[in-house]
Design an enzyme around this catalytic site. Structure first.
Site, mmCIF file in Angstrom:
data_model
loop_
_atom_site.group_PDB
_atom_site.id
_atom_site.type_symbol
_atom_site.label_atom_id
_atom_site.label_comp_id
_atom_site.label_asym_id
_atom_site.label_seq_id
_atom_site.Cartn_x
_atom_site.Cartn_y
_atom_site.Cartn_z
ATOM 1 N N GLU A 36 0.927 -1.156 -0.075
ATOM 2 C CA GLU A 36 -0.050 -0.094 -0.006
ATOM 3 C C GLU A 36 0.940 1.316 -0.042
ATOM 4 O OE1 GLU A 36 -4.259 -1.415 2.103
ATOM 5 O OE2 GLU A 36 -2.323 -1.467 3.458
HETATM 6 C C1 ACM Z 1 -1.786 -5.451 3.865
HETATM 7 O O1 ACM Z 1 -2.849 -6.049 4.320
HETATM 8 N N1 ACM Z 1 -1.886 -4.126 3.607
HETATM 9 C C2 ACM Z 1 -0.783 -6.454 3.776
#
Ligand code: ACM
EC number: 3.2.1.52
Length: 552
Positions: free
Chosen positions: A357
């Site tokens: 992310e």
């Molecule tokens: C995640 O759930 N951002 C690895």
């Protein structure tokens, strides 16, 4: 949710809600068990927990989770008595396993159970070569003795977990129970499918104390999980003392989701977690999530920000708004110092560098960052693990990618991971709509999130790691890990409500041969664990999919 919902910072992304349609893969049926045997098995265990134990049949040998590789029931049962001794080879680690077993058995049986190197009756723990592998074991139960044989203390420890589950659930209690303490006769020969069987705790969104982590480690050990991944840093908190950058912990660790006081592990605290995990034969994988998920670090040191201005601490639950400053050299001084200090505290082979992310880092910067940071992991003698977005950069040889996509993840993203796997990157499978333990079971679940969908017990169990990711060779799969993110979770009871009953299924996917995989037989074995959880004080979710024993 009783969460304070801070407005997301500029550039924040909220994870999208993917409602997934359950798509259940039918797995090969378990042929070696006949229906009648199962009925007998279930009946035996259902009475073991709460009914007067004198009436109970021994737990059938095949009622264990994870399902053992090979079970041959038969012969006379074994009974632990007031005169039983635990016999162990003169190896210090094997002796510690024997003492651990005695520590479980003494409070509930009330017996002395001396640990000794002498004699051949009673409970025997033997080290011997015999094709058991690094973690396998053999259990022989007969009149007069039960013998665990393994090539390693880890194998003996896993055998002890099997022995625990073959005893009445009341053995888990900490006050004297009536018994009898009978183990069914027969032989189990067992070894794991995968060498990496993990569980992750997010101690960043809500800080968890050393004692809370140790309690969870003990629960993981019961199901032969051998890896604890600690998510030690995120936007909301930095949870590990770093001597060369002290404000990371003292300031960056001073809050958490919802604005509570947060906390951090001193180096001695962390060593205590590592020591306790090792005593349960788990390795610790520390994660410092980078270059995103770094607001706590950026808030602690202004120079880590491209504009030289430290942002405020963050207590909300958005993701994707923070990034280390990729062009600045000080960023790599920081990463080098952090990895060096954490590597020095960590006996296991892995350092997890996150990489998920990173929505506020350009693709070019992401690749440049990972190209500079991965060699720092090697510099300190460790192997890289990253979330699967690492495959969008250039994973170094030997790196492992942790896949956390969904059934509905775009084919191109899955193919990027599969291609890396074909090129040698190992995979740890943590599909979010299967084994993210923080996903709600259904719409009424009072805790957890639902951005990956609702994940009931059958859905979390009913998939095959060997064939899960299209185009990835089965040989690339190193194992399975069940993450627990803590945006909504604060105390052990919260963790346990989300982990039980799904965690044992993740453990079974990591340990048991694919040929044993069968929901109908599994759900009966799972139901039979409930009296054990009651005895251990674990308040589990009573999924309507599981035929729980009625209270009695
Ligand atoms: C995640 O759930 N951002 C690895």
């Amino acid at each position: 949710m009783p969460l304070r919902s801070d407005p997301p910072p500029k550039g924040a992304h909220v994870r999208r809600h993917h409602r997934t349609t359950p798509r259940i893969r039918r797995s090969p049926r378990l042929h070696r068990l006949l229906g009648t045997l199962l009925l007998v098995a279930a009946a035996g265990v259902f009475t073991a927990g709460s009914a007067p134990a004198a009436a109970a049949a021994p737990v059938p040998l095949d009622q264990v989770i994870p399902a053992p590789a090979q079970v041959t029931p038969g012969g006379a049962p074994y009974r632990i008595t007031a005169g039983t001794a635990i016999r162990v080879d003169p190896d210090p680690e094997a002796r510690r396993v024997a003492e651990y077993l005695a520590g479980i058995l003494r409070p509930s049986t009330g017996y002395r159970l001396p640990v000794t190197a002498q004699g051949s009756s009673g409970i025997r723990l033997r080290l011997a070569d015999g094709g058991y592998g690094a973690e396998g074991y053999r259990l022989d139960s007969e009149a007069g003795r039960v013998t665990l044989t393994a090539a390693t203390p880890a194998g003996l420890f896993h055998g002890v977990q099997t022995l625990r589950q073959l005893l009445p659930a009341a053995v888990e209690k900490d006050t004297v129970q009536p018994g009898p303490w009978t183990v069914a006769g027969g032989t189990i020969t067992d070894h794991p499918r995968y060498g990496y069987r993990g569980a992750m705790l997010d101690v960043a969104r809500h800080f968890l104390t050393v004692d809370q982590v140790k309690r969870y480690i003990d629960q993981l050990a019961l199901y032969k999980i051998n890896t604890l991944h600690l998510h030690l840093s995120d936007d909301q908190g930095w949870r590990i003392a770093v001597d060369s950058w002290p404000r990371l912990a003292t300031y960056g660790g001073s809050t958490q989701v919802g604005g509570g006081p947060g906390g951090f592990y001193t180096k001695d605290d962390y060593r205590e977690i590592v020591r306790h995990a090792a005593s349960r034969f788990l390795q610790v994988v520390p994660e410092i999530d980078m270059p995103g998920h770094t607001n706590a670090a950026l808030a602690s040191y202004a120079e880590l920000n491209c504009d030289g201005v430290a942002p405020p601490l963050y207590t909300g639950t958005s993701v994707g708004f923070s990034s280390l400053c990729v062009p600045k050299d000080v960023t790599y001084d920081f990463v080098d110092d952090v990895l060096r200090e954490i590597a020095a505290l960590t006996p296991g082979p892995y350092l997890h560098i996150g990489g998920d992310e990173a929505h506020s880092t350009s693709h070019a910067d992401y690749v440049a960052f990972m190209n500079r940071v991965q060699p720092l992991v090697a510099k300190y003698g460790k192997t890289v693990i990253g979330w699967h977005q690492l495959t969008g950069a250039t994973p170094v040889p030997g790196a492992l990618a942790q896949y956390w996509g969904l059934d509905s993840t775009k084919a191109a993203e899955k193919e990027q991971v599969a291609q890396a796997a074909r090129n040698g990157t190992g995979l740890i499978l943590s599909p979010a709509d299967r084994i993210y333990l923080d996903m709600k079971y259904d719409k009424n679940t009072r805790l957890g999130l639902s951005w990956a969908g609702y994940v009931e017990v059958k859905r979390s169990y009913d998939w095959d790691p060997g064939t899960y990711l299209p185009g990835a060779p089965a040989s690339a799969v190193r194992g399975v890990e069940a993450p627990m993110w803590t945006e909504t979770l604060q105390k052990s009871a919260d963790l346990e409500f989300m982990a039980f009953p799904r965690l044992p299924g993740a453990a079974e996917l990591g340990w048991s041969p694919a040929t044993t995989h069968d929901w109908d037989t599994y759900k009966a074995r799972l139901a039979a664990q409930a009296p054990r959880w009651d005895a251990l004080g674990i308040a589990y979710y009573r999924s309507p999919q599981v035929p729980w024993p009625t209270a009695g």
